[in-house]
Scaffold this motif. Sequence first.
Motif, PDB file in Angstrom:
ATOM      1  N   THR A   1       0.830  -1.202   0.000  1.00  0.00           N
ATOM      2  CA  THR A   1       0.000   0.000   0.000  1.00  0.00           C
ATOM      3  C   THR A   1       0.858   1.243   0.000  1.00  0.00           C
ATOM      4  N   HIS A   2       1.912   1.206   0.829  1.00  0.00           N
ATOM      5  CA  HIS A   2       2.769   2.379   0.909  1.00  0.00           C
ATOM      6  C   HIS A   2       3.578   2.569  -0.360  1.00  0.00           C
TER       7      HIS A   2
ATOM      8  N   GLN B   1       2.019   4.414  -3.266  1.00  0.00           N
ATOM      9  CA  GLN B   1       1.522   5.752  -2.997  1.00  0.00           C
ATOM     10  C   GLN B   1       1.727   6.666  -4.192  1.00  0.00           C
ATOM     11  N   THR B   2       0.812   7.590  -4.367  1.00  0.00           N
ATOM     12  CA  THR B   2       0.909   8.557  -5.454  1.00  0.00           C
ATOM     13  C   THR B   2       1.033   9.980  -4.943  1.00  0.00           C
ATOM     14  N   LEU B   3       0.932  10.181  -3.659  1.00  0.00           N
ATOM     15  CA  LEU B   3       0.978  11.523  -3.086  1.00  0.00           C
ATOM     16  C   LEU B   3       2.259  11.708  -2.292  1.00  0.00           C
ATOM     17  N   SER B   4       2.891  12.863  -2.458  1.00  0.00           N
ATOM     18  CA  SER B   4       4.091  13.157  -1.686  1.00  0.00           C
ATOM     19  C   SER B   4       3.718  13.505  -0.253  1.00  0.00           C
TER      20      SER B   4
ATOM     21  N   VAL C   1       0.434  15.711   1.067  1.00  0.00           N
ATOM     22  CA  VAL C   1      -0.520  15.170   2.047  1.00  0.00           C
ATOM     23  C   VAL C   1      -0.610  16.062   3.273  1.00  0.00           C
TER      24      VAL C   1
ATOM     25  N   VAL D   1      -5.501   8.956   4.944  1.00  0.00           N
ATOM     26  CA  VAL D   1      -4.628   9.344   3.833  1.00  0.00           C
ATOM     27  C   VAL D   1      -3.165   9.325   4.274  1.00  0.00           C
TER      28      VAL D   1
ATOM     29  N   ARG E   1      -1.914   5.741   4.511  1.00  0.00           N
ATOM     30  CA  ARG E   1      -1.703   5.077   3.228  1.00  0.00           C
ATOM     31  C   ARG E   1      -0.525   5.648   2.447  1.00  0.00           C
ATOM     32  N   ASN E   2      -0.104   6.863   2.769  1.00  0.00           N
ATOM     33  CA  ASN E   2       0.890   7.521   1.934  1.00  0.00           C
ATOM     34  C   ASN E   2       2.202   7.863   2.628  1.00  0.00           C
TER      35      ASN E   2
ATOM     36  N   ARG F   1       5.079   8.039  10.503  1.00  0.00           N
ATOM     37  CA  ARG F   1       3.623   8.157  10.581  1.00  0.00           C
ATOM     38  C   ARG F   1       3.167   8.915  11.826  1.00  0.00           C
TER      39      ARG F   1
ATOM     40  N   GLU G   1      -6.324  10.257  -4.332  1.00  0.00           N
ATOM     41  CA  GLU G   1      -5.412   9.129  -4.497  1.00  0.00           C
ATOM     42  C   GLU G   1      -5.795   8.320  -5.733  1.00  0.00           C
TER      43      GLU G   1
END
Length: 417
Positions: A13-14, A17-20, A24, A137, A140-141, A147, A201
Amino acid sequence: MASNSSPSSDSATHSAQTLSMLQVLACGAAIVTLSMGIRHGFGLWLQPITQAQGWTRETFAFAIAVQNLAWGIFGVFAGMAADRFGALRVIVGGALLYALGLVGMALSPTGLLFTLTAGVLIGAAQAGTTYAVIYGVIGRNIAPDKRSWAMGVAAAAGSFGQFLMVPVEGFLISSLGWKEALLALSLAVLMIVPLALGLHERGFSGGKPVKRDQTIGQALREAFKYPSFQLLMAGYFVCGFQVVFIGVHMPSYLKDKGLSPQVASYALALIGLFNVFGTYLAGSLGQKIAKRKILATIYLSRAIVIAVFLAAPLSPMSVYIFASVMGLLWLSTIPPTNAVVAQIFGIQHMSMLGGFIFFSHQIGSFLGVWLGGYLYDRTGSYDIVWYIAIALGVFAALVNLPVREAPIARAGVPQGV
């Protein structure tokens, strides 16, 4: 119970990721700043609205109590939807409900309609625009080793929102009037909509649910059978009771004691300012110290600070000192609590499980704000509720100490974050 969830599933999942991290945190923090900042100032409307409408304080307090309960109930479903379909649609829907609720709050002619708008609508809106969805979010990213820190940054943003927005709301009430101030805020909250686009996402594109190794039912059965999950819920109940009682009723408590409304506005702003540091520190320490110890320390410290505040002679300076110290403890429970949930159960159903934890928080919020109004109307004093808040702080400190933070053991599956 058996499950196909594994460390590799979270890692995958990590890695997908598509978001920096910057995107986020920037968008998530801005959304929380607006959503939480506005709600932290609702106590400033207690006396203007009740005096203008001829309502009791219990009428206003009940509506805000319902708001907190609705936030908790809808938070569970908002978390499920965000985990399954992504955060974007949930946040946009929440922003639209928020604007509608603020308009209704300004124009409601009866206590019932006020409860439906200020209570149910805004509560549902907050469920879709605050921590459970944003933390999903983040989970996931952002990698596990950052975290807890990232959650501290997001929580600090909510605190900054209080510092920023409460004085603005006080200014709007004094310069425009209480109705017009609410209508102005209904426009401001729509800024959440473009910010939500930054949390889109790609894995949730087209509205298709992401495949999960664990069903919702499996995840819930596993969590509710796990003693540490139950202990975290009990502690979060206390958090809600304390902060919402203080946030909503302290302005009126201080005015009853002869202090000016500006003292209350500055006090709430100080809570927000110092909570920026408190939540960030709690999130950072969560990477180094057992989170259960951080939570126990926060709750016990709250009990001590409230007791000292009540025992000391009341003055603007004592209020500001209380607000500053309490601010360090205000929302600092949020990063370690949510980080523990992710650490124990993984991130696939994090928003949903965080929503259930938060539901317990909101039951406490309901009781804290409603009891404040109920007991004030019957005794002419907030003293009993202050004493309950102290006792609950000691209770929460004790129940957090036995929490086990290790990833849950699943049959035939290696343990992992």
